[in-house]
Design a protein around this motif. Structure first.
Motif, short mmCIF file in Angstrom:
data_model
loop_
_atom_site.label_atom_id
_atom_site.label_comp_id
_atom_site.label_asym_id
_atom_site.label_seq_id
_atom_site.Cartn_x
_atom_site.Cartn_y
_atom_site.Cartn_z
N TYR A 1 -8.58 1.78 -1.98
CA TYR A 1 -7.72 3.07 -1.05
C TYR A 1 -6.87 3.74 -2.07
N VAL A 2 -6.65 4.51 -2.89
CA VAL A 2 -6.08 5.36 -3.89
C VAL A 2 -6.83 7.21 -4.41
N THR A 3 -8.05 5.83 -3.54
CA THR A 3 -9.32 7.47 -4.22
C THR A 3 -9.63 7.86 -2.42
N ARG B 1 -8.04 -4.98 -5.55
CA ARG B 1 -9.24 -4.55 -5.72
C ARG B 1 -9.42 -3.60 -4.29
N LEU B 2 -8.65 -4.50 -3.02
CA LEU B 2 -8.51 -3.10 -1.63
C LEU B 2 -7.65 -1.95 -2.67
N PHE C 1 1.38 -1.32 -0.02
CA PHE C 1 -0.11 0.12 -0.07
C PHE C 1 1.17 0.71 0.15
N GLU C 2 2.17 1.44 0.18
CA GLU C 2 3.12 2.56 0.28
C GLU C 2 3.47 2.54 -0.44
N TRP D 1 -1.70 4.09 -10.54
CA TRP D 1 -2.15 2.82 -10.36
C TRP D 1 -3.57 2.28 -11.17
N ALA D 2 -4.77 2.52 -10.44
CA ALA D 2 -5.98 2.42 -10.64
C ALA D 2 -6.02 2.20 -12.03
#
Length: 211
Positions: A173-175, A168-169, A99-100, A109-110
């Motif tokens: 997360y990036v939002t 998926r998470l 996640f970092e 990323w998305a």
């Protein structure tokens, strides 16, 4: 008469990194189809022919961006798990590192995961899939180190579950600027760890003991 210092010639590897960084920004801003090699070249301060010399095509440039990110992710997750006292700690460290990493690539990323690779072409799709497979192999090796007697099929299934859940998470997360990498990792640990810990050690119906 004014002396002027000679311009430093940028080494090829450094120039390539610069081009990739600029391209990643523009792909994130515009989307793959709307991004132009002209704009990328202009922001880099190079000619468009030089971009083509380095990467061959716009798809080749996207593939290079994904490949570099893939290598960074593999190094980060592998290093994070090193020295952990057990599988739960190793997994959590790896999740935090993942996640970092998405933080460092938050804008693109998305875009890469959702559909831009498919729009770009088969080489980009293959590179994204190779990144997934590499993370599966890293997780399999991690689990095998702590559970040497677990059958390979159980380890592989577990690794696919972890990678799929992370991916998926990460799109959620990036939002979310209000969620930290540690909090995202803890969401997954709470949801996955109990089942995963049991899944690689319990009996599998019809297949004998998975110990």
């Amino acid at each position: 008469m004014t002396d002027t210092a000679p311009r430093r010639r940028m080494p090829r590897a450094e120039r390539e990194r610069q081009m990739r960084a600029v391209a990643e920004e523009i792909f994130a801003e515009r989307g793959y189809l709307a991004a132009s090699m002209d704009e990328i070249a202009e922001r880099c301060g190079v000619s468009k022919p030089m971009l083509y010399e380095y990467f061959g095509s716009k798809e080749g440039l996207l593939v290079a961006c994904i490949r570099a990110a893939r290598a960074d992710l593999a190094r980060a997750t592998t290093a994070a798990a090193s020295g952990a006292s057990g599988p739960a700690e190793a997994l959590r460290r790896g999740l935090v590192a993942f996640f970092e990493f998405t933080d460092a690539h938050r804008r693109s990323w998305a875009l890469i995961l959702r559909n831009e690779a498919a729009v770009a072409g088969p080489a980009a799709v293959a590179e994204v899939e190779a990144a997934r497979r590499e993370q599966v192999e890293i997780d399999m090796a991690l689990f095998a180190g702590y559970l040497p007697d677990a059958p390979p099929a159980a380890l592989e299934a577990t690794a696919h579950i972890v990678v799929g859940a992370c991916e998926r998470l990460s799109l959620w997360y990036v939002t979310r600027a209000d969620v930290s990498a540690e909090q995202a990792a803890d969401h997954l640990m709470r949801t996955l760890w109990t089942g995963l810990a049991a899944g690689v050690t319990v009996d599998t119906p019809g297949r004998g003991t998975a110990r």
